[in-house]
Design a protein around this motif. Structure first.
Motif, PDB file in Angstrom:
ATOM      1  N   VAL A   1       0.858  -1.103  -0.165  1.00  0.00           N
ATOM      2  CA  VAL A   1       0.072   0.055   0.056  1.00  0.00           C
ATOM      3  C   VAL A   1       0.630   1.251   0.008  1.00  0.00           C
ATOM      4  O   VAL A   1       1.885   1.265   0.815  1.00  0.00           O
ATOM      5  CB  VAL A   1      -0.895   0.124   1.279  1.00  0.00           C
ATOM      6  CG1 VAL A   1      -1.929   1.153   1.123  1.00  0.00           C
ATOM      7  CG2 VAL A   1      -1.715  -1.303   1.234  1.00  0.00           C
ATOM      8  N   SER A   2       0.458   2.142  -0.836  1.00  0.00           N
ATOM      9  CA  SER A   2       1.428   3.540  -0.780  1.00  0.00           C
ATOM     10  C   SER A   2       0.325   4.620  -0.803  1.00  0.00           C
ATOM     11  O   SER A   2      -0.969   4.330  -0.959  1.00  0.00           O
ATOM     12  CB  SER A   2       2.362   3.452  -2.062  1.00  0.00           C
ATOM     13  OG  SER A   2       1.440   3.424  -3.164  1.00  0.00           O
ATOM     14  N   ASP A   3       0.828   5.781  -0.360  1.00  0.00           N
ATOM     15  CA  ASP A   3       0.029   6.965  -0.166  1.00  0.00           C
ATOM     16  C   ASP A   3      -0.398   7.373  -1.486  1.00  0.00           C
ATOM     17  O   ASP A   3      -1.521   8.057  -1.408  1.00  0.00           O
ATOM     18  CB  ASP A   3       0.644   8.005   0.723  1.00  0.00           C
ATOM     19  CG  ASP A   3       2.170   8.388   0.237  1.00  0.00           C
ATOM     20  OD1 ASP A   3       2.671   7.832  -0.779  1.00  0.00           O
ATOM     21  OD2 ASP A   3       2.498   9.577   0.580  1.00  0.00           O
ATOM     22  N   VAL A   4       0.217   7.178  -2.389  1.00  0.00           N
ATOM     23  CA  VAL A   4      -0.248   7.657  -3.972  1.00  0.00           C
ATOM     24  C   VAL A   4      -0.481   6.290  -4.690  1.00  0.00           C
ATOM     25  O   VAL A   4       0.597   5.219  -4.668  1.00  0.00           O
ATOM     26  CB  VAL A   4       0.871   8.332  -4.618  1.00  0.00           C
ATOM     27  CG1 VAL A   4       0.504   8.717  -6.169  1.00  0.00           C
ATOM     28  CG2 VAL A   4       1.104   9.850  -3.696  1.00  0.00           C
ATOM     29  N   ASP A   5      -1.621   6.085  -5.068  1.00  0.00           N
ATOM     30  CA  ASP A   5      -1.716   4.898  -5.837  1.00  0.00           C
ATOM     31  C   ASP A   5      -0.787   4.814  -7.271  1.00  0.00           C
ATOM     32  O   ASP A   5      -0.569   5.538  -7.986  1.00  0.00           O
ATOM     33  CB  ASP A   5      -3.402   4.828  -6.352  1.00  0.00           C
ATOM     34  CG  ASP A   5      -4.343   4.718  -4.966  1.00  0.00           C
ATOM     35  OD1 ASP A   5      -3.988   3.848  -4.310  1.00  0.00           O
ATOM     36  OD2 ASP A   5      -5.248   5.340  -5.117  1.00  0.00           O
ATOM     37  N   PRO A   6      -0.724   3.582  -7.562  1.00  0.00           N
ATOM     38  CA  PRO A   6      -0.133   3.205  -8.973  1.00  0.00           C
ATOM     39  C   PRO A   6      -1.267   3.769  -9.872  1.00  0.00           C
ATOM     40  O   PRO A   6      -2.311   3.800  -9.752  1.00  0.00           O
ATOM     41  CB  PRO A   6      -0.145   1.749  -8.993  1.00  0.00           C
ATOM     42  CG  PRO A   6      -0.049   1.287  -7.400  1.00  0.00           C
ATOM     43  CD  PRO A   6      -0.923   2.186  -6.842  1.00  0.00           C
ATOM     44  N   ILE A   7      -0.545   4.066 -11.040  1.00  0.00           N
ATOM     45  CA  ILE A   7      -1.338   4.427 -12.219  1.00  0.00           C
ATOM     46  C   ILE A   7      -0.962   3.615 -13.503  1.00  0.00           C
ATOM     47  O   ILE A   7       0.096   3.114 -13.501  1.00  0.00           O
ATOM     48  CB  ILE A   7      -1.106   5.979 -12.694  1.00  0.00           C
ATOM     49  CG1 ILE A   7       0.391   6.361 -12.863  1.00  0.00           C
ATOM     50  CG2 ILE A   7      -1.629   6.836 -11.608  1.00  0.00           C
ATOM     51  CD1 ILE A   7       0.611   7.481 -13.568  1.00  0.00           C
TER      52      ILE A   7
ATOM     53  N   SER B   1       7.425   9.366 -14.383  1.00  0.00           N
ATOM     54  CA  SER B   1       6.896  10.734 -14.447  1.00  0.00           C
ATOM     55  C   SER B   1       6.656  11.378 -12.997  1.00  0.00           C
ATOM     56  O   SER B   1       6.633  10.480 -12.272  1.00  0.00           O
ATOM     57  CB  SER B   1       5.708  10.869 -15.281  1.00  0.00           C
ATOM     58  OG  SER B   1       4.747   9.746 -14.784  1.00  0.00           O
ATOM     59  N   LEU B   2       6.417  12.418 -13.068  1.00  0.00           N
ATOM     60  CA  LEU B   2       6.055  13.179 -11.610  1.00  0.00           C
ATOM     61  C   LEU B   2       4.611  13.040 -11.525  1.00  0.00           C
ATOM     62  O   LEU B   2       4.047  13.892 -12.675  1.00  0.00           O
ATOM     63  CB  LEU B   2       6.672  14.422 -11.489  1.00  0.00           C
ATOM     64  CG  LEU B   2       8.223  14.476 -11.205  1.00  0.00           C
ATOM     65  CD1 LEU B   2       8.532  15.957 -11.218  1.00  0.00           C
ATOM     66  CD2 LEU B   2       8.298  13.958  -9.911  1.00  0.00           C
ATOM     67  N   VAL B   3       3.917  12.437 -10.744  1.00  0.00           N
ATOM     68  CA  VAL B   3       2.500  12.683 -10.554  1.00  0.00           C
ATOM     69  C   VAL B   3       2.314  13.045  -8.991  1.00  0.00           C
ATOM     70  O   VAL B   3       2.878  12.501  -8.012  1.00  0.00           O
ATOM     71  CB  VAL B   3       1.913  11.181 -10.660  1.00  0.00           C
ATOM     72  CG1 VAL B   3       0.324  11.361 -10.308  1.00  0.00           C
ATOM     73  CG2 VAL B   3       1.900  10.820 -12.278  1.00  0.00           C
ATOM     74  N   LYS B   4       1.635  14.049  -8.793  1.00  0.00           N
ATOM     75  CA  LYS B   4       1.337  15.035  -7.429  1.00  0.00           C
ATOM     76  C   LYS B   4       2.738  15.098  -6.733  1.00  0.00           C
ATOM     77  O   LYS B   4       2.666  14.424  -5.472  1.00  0.00           O
ATOM     78  CB  LYS B   4       0.398  13.969  -6.447  1.00  0.00           C
ATOM     79  CG  LYS B   4      -1.033  13.861  -7.237  1.00  0.00           C
ATOM     80  CD  LYS B   4      -1.792  13.211  -6.304  1.00  0.00           C
ATOM     81  CE  LYS B   4      -3.213  12.661  -7.074  1.00  0.00           C
ATOM     82  NZ  LYS B   4      -3.982  11.328  -6.220  1.00  0.00           N
ATOM     83  N   ASN B   5       3.549  15.360  -7.659  1.00  0.00           N
ATOM     84  CA  ASN B   5       4.986  15.536  -7.037  1.00  0.00           C
ATOM     85  C   ASN B   5       5.651  14.363  -6.250  1.00  0.00           C
ATOM     86  O   ASN B   5       6.643  14.550  -5.637  1.00  0.00           O
ATOM     87  CB  ASN B   5       4.864  16.429  -5.743  1.00  0.00           C
ATOM     88  CG  ASN B   5       6.055  17.540  -5.808  1.00  0.00           C
ATOM     89  OD1 ASN B   5       6.803  17.585  -6.466  1.00  0.00           O
ATOM     90  ND2 ASN B   5       6.378  18.093  -4.617  1.00  0.00           N
ATOM     91  N   ARG B   6       5.237  13.251  -6.845  1.00  0.00           N
ATOM     92  CA  ARG B   6       5.870  11.902  -6.564  1.00  0.00           C
ATOM     93  C   ARG B   6       6.346  11.427  -7.793  1.00  0.00           C
ATOM     94  O   ARG B   6       5.736  11.435  -9.046  1.00  0.00           O
ATOM     95  CB  ARG B   6       4.765  10.804  -6.050  1.00  0.00           C
ATOM     96  CG  ARG B   6       4.296  10.993  -4.587  1.00  0.00           C
ATOM     97  CD  ARG B   6       5.640  11.092  -3.751  1.00  0.00           C
ATOM     98  NE  ARG B   6       4.869  11.698  -2.246  1.00  0.00           N
ATOM     99  CZ  ARG B   6       4.498  10.882  -1.430  1.00  0.00           C
ATOM    100  NH1 ARG B   6       4.775   9.670  -1.713  1.00  0.00           N
ATOM    101  NH2 ARG B   6       4.094  11.622  -0.504  1.00  0.00           N
TER     102      ARG B   6
END
Ligand SMILES: [Zn+2]
Length: 497
Positions: free
Chosen positions: A41-47, A109-114
């Motif tokens: 589980v991560s705070d930003v979901d995989p895309i 890539s950078l997504v929501k600064n991640r």
């Protein structure tokens, strides 16, 4: 182990990526990531971006346990795994594995600064098995199958530690230990042509103290005894290291009566406490298991003496007073006695006695309260100053010490086989002179008797840590008798009148 990336591998990766790319419909679903069946589980979901699953960089480090570096300036990710280095940069469609370039289906890539990295590429380079379950939108990662580790041999159990093996004044053999001793296993081996009857005592899960084990020569300590009714000696060794087995072998005389007695902290091989004879200087050499070179009483001493004018040989003898100056050796604080003083006093008396014989030349390593390194003592004996050749005999004088005051008596040590006869010859004379408990002729690896090459012995005349021994050692009359008797022993060894 080195992983080799062939072009075939790249083809395989691309092929699978194409498979991903075709799954356009899944792009709206949030993929779930599993490692060895456990969801990460991560705070930003995989895309999923054009069929490629991208996961936050943190998944690789905290989720999968890889070492990950992020260079913010270069916007570059480095993933490290043993010999592998994966370098990926934001927006770059080319990734590097150990400096080989690979085309990526999707750049990080950078997504929501991640920082999001293509999980399939990274996983496959790292050797993880990657499965994509389309219906449930799950990415299943499986750890590489590791080569089975060689099953580690269980380390030996040590329940007891032997701290002393000694013949007590009661004539019994005492095996002192700390810890918990398991039931000893004994074997009685009958006498053969070359060996007397032997009692073998094996102590399981038992080792020796560092000091004892460190003094072993070829893995054991051997003690030769004279004049006892039931035994002629004993030896002890670490018979096996796994399982840890300490072995004590007692050389029994004919019809010896013995019993094993287990008491607090001691295993005693009891001979009914019978000592029938006081050890006396004996004309018969002690029984040995095998005849050894230079051990035959009819063989003349292995020395190369000088010749006097009337062709009688001169024997050069080194007397080495142990310790000296700032090194006092053993100290009995209660009685204010120092070993270095005994050693020097004894050596001076022995010198005076020996020099009465015209065929003996005495050389002292020290004749006053000075200090020499052990190596200097060896060098002195190996090349006598003013003589330029090595001595014929080397005798080092010491008094012993033990942490408890109950240990007492006389020990004569040798290290090399060519010194055994000298030790066995001198020991009874010393016993007869000082009258202390007989702790036997023993083997131990002391530098001065190990590194010299002529017959060499080290005398531990008594124990300074034992008040009664200490008083005897510092008694002037005893020292005089000691010098006279030791001289007799040396002359006997050299076959001098
Ligand atoms: Zn000493």
């Amino acid at each position: 182990m080195k992983r080799i990336f062939s072009s075939l591998f790249i083809v395989a990766v691309l092929f699978v990526m194409v498979g991903f790319a075709s799954n356009v419909n899944a792009s709206t679903t949030t993929p779930k990531l599993f490692m060895d069946g456990k969801q990460i589980v991560s705070d930003v979901d995989p895309i999923i971006k054009q069929g490629t699953t991208l996961v936050p960089l943190a998944v690789l480090s905290s989720g999968l346990g890889y070492e990950v570096k992020w260079d913010n300036k270069a916007k570059q990710v480095t993933v490290l795994d043993q010999e592998l280095t994966i370098k990926l940069a934001i927006g770059e469609k080319v990734g590097y594995v150990n400096d080989d370039s690979y085309e990526l289906s999707q750049p990080p890539s950078l997504v929501k600064n991640r920082t999001m990295v293509p999980i399939r590429f990274v996983s496959e380079v790292l050797g993880l098995k990657v499965e994509w379950k389309q219906q449930t939108s799950e990415v299943l990662l499986t750890s590489p199958v590791k080569e089975p580790e060689p099953s580690p041999t269980p380390s030996p159990v040590q329940d007891a530690t032997v701290s002393q093996v000694h013949l007590g004044e009661d004539g019994n053999l005492h095996i002192a230990y700390t810890g918990v001793l398991t039931e000893p296993k004994t074997m009685l081996l009958p006498a053969s042509d070359t060996a007397p009857t032997r009692l073998v005592v094996d102590l399981n899960n038992t080792g020796y103290t560092y000091e004892l084990a460190n003094s072993f020569i070829k893995g054991q300590t051997e003690v030769t005894l004279n004049g006892y009714k039931d035994l002629s000696g004993y030896r002890f060794s670490q018979f096996s290291s796994n399982p840890l087995t300490a072995r004590v072998v007692v050389l029994l005389n004919e019809q010896a009566n013995y019993a094993l007695v287990h008491s607090e902290g001691e295993l005693i091989i009891s001979f009914n406490g019978m000592i029938t004879e006081t050890p006396e200087p004996s004309d018969t050499p002690p029984a040995t298991e095998e005849p050894l070179p230079g051990d035959n009483p009819s063989t003349p001493p292995s020395t190369t003496p000088d010749q006097t004018e009337d062709t009688k040989p001169i024997y050069h003898i080194v007397l080495d007073a142990g310790h000296g100056d700032s090194d006092p050796g053993a100290v009995n604080k209660t009685l204010g006695l120092r070993e270095k003083d005994f050693n020097l006093s004894a050596v001076l008396k022995v010198k005076a006695e020996l020099e009465k014989h015209p065929q003996i030349a005495v050389h002292l390593t020290r004749s006053d309260d000075t200090f020499l390194e052990l190596s200097e003592r060896v060098a002195f004996a190996e090349k006598l100053p003013g003589i330029g050749k090595k001595a014929d005999l080397f005798i080092s004088f010491h008094a012993n010490s033990y942490k408890t005051s109950n240990i007492n008596g006389t020990e004569t040590y040798y290290t090399r086989e060519n010194s055994k006869k000298l030790a066995n010859t001198l020991h009874p004379y010393i016993l007869g002179a000082v009258g202390l408990n007989d702790r036997g002729v023993r083997t131990a690896s002391f530098k001065v008797i190990r590194e010299t090459t002529m017959p060499a012995v080290l005398l531990e005349v008594g124990y300074l840590s034992n008040a009664s021994d200490a008083k005897v050692l510092f008694n002037n009359d005893v020292q005089t008798k000691f010098a006279q008797e030791l001289t007799k022993g040396i002359k006997k060894y050299l076959e001098l009148e």
